[in-house]
Design a protein around this motif. Structure first.
Motif, mmCIF file in Angstrom:
data_model
loop_
_atom_site.group_PDB
_atom_site.id
_atom_site.type_symbol
_atom_site.label_atom_id
_atom_site.label_comp_id
_atom_site.label_asym_id
_atom_site.label_seq_id
_atom_site.Cartn_x
_atom_site.Cartn_y
_atom_site.Cartn_z
ATOM 1 N N THR A 126 -44.326 -6.532 6.133
ATOM 2 C CA THR A 126 -44.241 -5.329 5.303
ATOM 3 C C THR A 126 -43.912 -5.716 3.868
ATOM 4 O O THR A 126 -43.389 -6.797 3.607
ATOM 5 C CB THR A 126 -43.180 -4.352 5.845
ATOM 6 O OG1 THR A 126 -41.929 -5.038 5.994
ATOM 7 C CG2 THR A 126 -43.610 -3.770 7.184
ATOM 8 N N PHE A 127 -44.188 -4.776 2.944
ATOM 9 C CA PHE A 127 -44.096 -5.050 1.506
ATOM 10 C C PHE A 127 -43.277 -3.964 0.825
ATOM 11 O O PHE A 127 -43.515 -2.765 1.040
ATOM 12 C CB PHE A 127 -45.501 -5.123 0.905
ATOM 13 C CG PHE A 127 -46.397 -6.131 1.565
ATOM 14 C CD1 PHE A 127 -46.497 -7.420 1.064
ATOM 15 C CD2 PHE A 127 -47.121 -5.808 2.704
ATOM 16 C CE1 PHE A 127 -47.309 -8.365 1.684
ATOM 17 C CE2 PHE A 127 -47.932 -6.739 3.332
ATOM 18 C CZ PHE A 127 -48.020 -8.028 2.816
ATOM 19 N N TRP A 128 -42.349 -4.376 -0.062
ATOM 20 C CA TRP A 128 -41.342 -3.482 -0.617
ATOM 21 C C TRP A 128 -41.151 -3.720 -2.112
ATOM 22 O O TRP A 128 -41.381 -4.829 -2.601
ATOM 23 C CB TRP A 128 -40.002 -3.708 0.106
ATOM 24 C CG TRP A 128 -40.143 -3.562 1.577
ATOM 25 C CD1 TRP A 128 -40.553 -4.518 2.468
ATOM 26 C CD2 TRP A 128 -39.955 -2.364 2.330
ATOM 27 N NE1 TRP A 128 -40.627 -3.989 3.734
ATOM 28 C CE2 TRP A 128 -40.262 -2.672 3.676
ATOM 29 C CE3 TRP A 128 -39.548 -1.082 1.989
ATOM 30 C CZ2 TRP A 128 -40.167 -1.716 4.688
ATOM 31 C CZ3 TRP A 128 -39.456 -0.127 2.995
ATOM 32 C CH2 TRP A 128 -39.763 -0.454 4.331
ATOM 33 N N GLU A 129 -40.713 -2.670 -2.804
ATOM 34 C CA GLU A 129 -40.335 -2.841 -4.200
ATOM 35 C C GLU A 129 -39.106 -3.742 -4.287
ATOM 36 O O GLU A 129 -38.179 -3.623 -3.492
ATOM 37 C CB GLU A 129 -40.028 -1.483 -4.833
ATOM 38 C CG GLU A 129 -41.210 -0.552 -4.915
ATOM 39 C CD GLU A 129 -40.844 0.788 -5.524
ATOM 40 O OE1 GLU A 129 -39.689 0.919 -6.009
ATOM 41 O OE2 GLU A 129 -41.690 1.691 -5.510
ATOM 42 N N SER A 130 -39.083 -4.637 -5.243
ATOM 43 C CA SER A 130 -37.933 -5.516 -5.464
ATOM 44 C C SER A 130 -36.880 -4.770 -6.279
ATOM 45 O O SER A 130 -37.180 -4.177 -7.312
ATOM 46 C CB SER A 130 -38.364 -6.781 -6.210
ATOM 47 O OG SER A 130 -37.252 -7.583 -6.519
ATOM 48 N N LEU A 131 -35.645 -4.789 -5.792
ATOM 49 C CA LEU A 131 -34.557 -4.084 -6.463
ATOM 50 C C LEU A 131 -34.000 -4.855 -7.651
ATOM 51 O O LEU A 131 -33.546 -4.283 -8.632
ATOM 52 C CB LEU A 131 -33.425 -3.813 -5.472
ATOM 53 C CG LEU A 131 -33.759 -2.861 -4.332
ATOM 54 C CD1 LEU A 131 -32.663 -2.895 -3.278
ATOM 55 C CD2 LEU A 131 -33.935 -1.450 -4.873
ATOM 56 N N SER A 132 -33.997 -6.187 -7.532
ATOM 57 C CA SER A 132 -33.371 -7.021 -8.559
ATOM 58 C C SER A 132 -33.854 -8.453 -8.376
ATOM 59 O O SER A 132 -34.380 -8.817 -7.310
ATOM 60 C CB SER A 132 -31.847 -6.943 -8.443
ATOM 61 O OG SER A 132 -31.226 -7.793 -9.382
ATOM 62 N N GLU A 133 -33.657 -9.249 -9.398
ATOM 63 C CA GLU A 133 -34.028 -10.668 -9.306
ATOM 64 C C GLU A 133 -32.971 -11.493 -8.577
ATOM 65 O O GLU A 133 -33.225 -12.634 -8.184
ATOM 66 C CB GLU A 133 -34.242 -11.249 -10.711
ATOM 67 C CG GLU A 133 -35.579 -10.873 -11.325
ATOM 68 C CD GLU A 133 -35.714 -9.372 -11.563
ATOM 69 O OE1 GLU A 133 -36.725 -8.795 -11.111
ATOM 70 O OE2 GLU A 133 -34.806 -8.778 -12.175
ATOM 71 N N VAL A 134 -31.773 -10.956 -8.410
ATOM 72 C CA VAL A 134 -30.702 -11.638 -7.674
ATOM 73 C C VAL A 134 -30.125 -10.650 -6.670
ATOM 74 O O VAL A 134 -30.186 -9.435 -6.874
ATOM 75 C CB VAL A 134 -29.581 -12.140 -8.611
ATOM 76 C CG1 VAL A 134 -30.105 -13.203 -9.545
ATOM 77 C CG2 VAL A 134 -28.964 -10.991 -9.386
#
Length: 309
Positions: free
Chosen positions: A107-115
């Motif tokens: 599955t594929f998701w929006e990234s919340l943050s780089e860390v």
């Protein structure tokens, strides 16, 4: 809407061990199937799922086998419902998913943050308090909680266990099933996250706490969502007294004061052991941790030396 495709015929089990190397191959095929660039992908977690961050930025979650395909479909559907409620949860990409690759579900998701910056216990409590007020739409088929469904699969499908340990775990599982069946829950039942703890709350780029990992979402006792924070405090010492009191204050209920707490605590500890055992065959540090935990289950030894994973 971007249309994805099945990149390989479904199979009950993936063809190779669930390792960073094999999941990277799965990642490459899955990204090709949906038109995403996997260059410079970073493995950020390997547990129930392999979790990668793409440069896009996108988060890719790879389940161990297609046995988890129904959970993945539910996870995507739940995320899309929570988005309509403006609830702070991880958002699924607007593509046709999940994708089946090499006997694994992706599955594929929006990234919340780089860390990854984890939330606090009080933020977990606040997110749960709001989640537990929500009523899902009639068309969203959320299953009832099945506490032990994955535990049996993890024991019977893991050749790493010694025969003695496997027999002990099967016997313990039977005992816990009986104990769980006797529980009388105090809180009203409804939608639950299923694995609520600080590890599944991530702060986004603006510093706001967001609930992630929705594959355990179910309808069940709300105490199930409160128990991990309680044992992280009471059994493992991972939270302070002040943190736990803030958690119970913002949620409005202390699960440790409920008479069923010891039984539910034992159930969740057992599930933590069987979950971690999936990594034992290819990681000696994890294997040592699992052996230590099994000894503690056998002997009743302190859990204060359990390492967080």
């Amino acid at each position: 809407m971007t249309k994805s495709r099945t990149a390989a015929p479904p199979a009950e089990h993936a063809r190779s061990p669930f390792t960073p190397e094999s999941t990277k191959d799965t990642l490459l095929e899955a990204c090709a199937a949906v038109g995403l660039d996997p260059a410079n992908a970073e493995l950020i977690r390997l547990g129930e799922n392999a979790v990668y961050r793409l440069a896009s930025p996108v988060i890719v979650r790879i389940g161990r086998t297609v046995a988890y395909a129904d959970d993945a479909r539910k996870e995507v559907a739940v995320a899309r419902w929570l988005a309509t409620e403006d609830y702070p949860a991880t958002r699924a990409l607007p593509i046709d998913q999940p994708v089946i690759v090499d006997g694994r579900v992706v599955t594929f998701w929006e990234s919340l943050s780089e860390v990854e910056e984890y939330g606090s216990p009080v933020e977990v409590g606040a997110l749960l308090a709001r989640l537990h007020t929500l009523e899902p739409p009639a068309g969203l088929q959320i299953p009832r909680l099945e506490p032990f469904a994955r535990a049996e699969r993890r024991i019977t499908g893991n050749d790493w266990f010694s025969p003695e340990d496997a027999a002990f775990l099967r016997e313990r599982l039977a005992q816990l099933r009986e104990g769980y069946a006797t529980l009388i829950f105090e809180l009203p039942q409804g939608v639950i996250h299923g694995d609520a703890n600080v590890g599944n709350v991530i702060r986004d780029r603006a510093g706001r706490p967001v609930l992630i990992d929705l594959d355990g979402f179910a309808v069940g006792p709300r105490e199930w969502d409160l128990i991990l924070t309680a044992i992280y405090y009471e059994r493992f010492g991972w939270h302070t007294t002040e943190e736990y009191e803030a958690f119970t204050s913002v949620y409005g209920f202390d699960v440790m004061r409920w008479p069923g707490y010891p039984v539910l605590r034992d159930v969740r500890e057992f599930l933590m052991v069987t979950w971690l055992s999936q990594k034992a065959s290819h990681d000696e540090r994890t294997a040592a941790e699992v052996r230590k935990r099994i000894r503690a289950l056998r002997t009743g030894a302190s859990r204060r030396d359990w390492e967080p994973y």
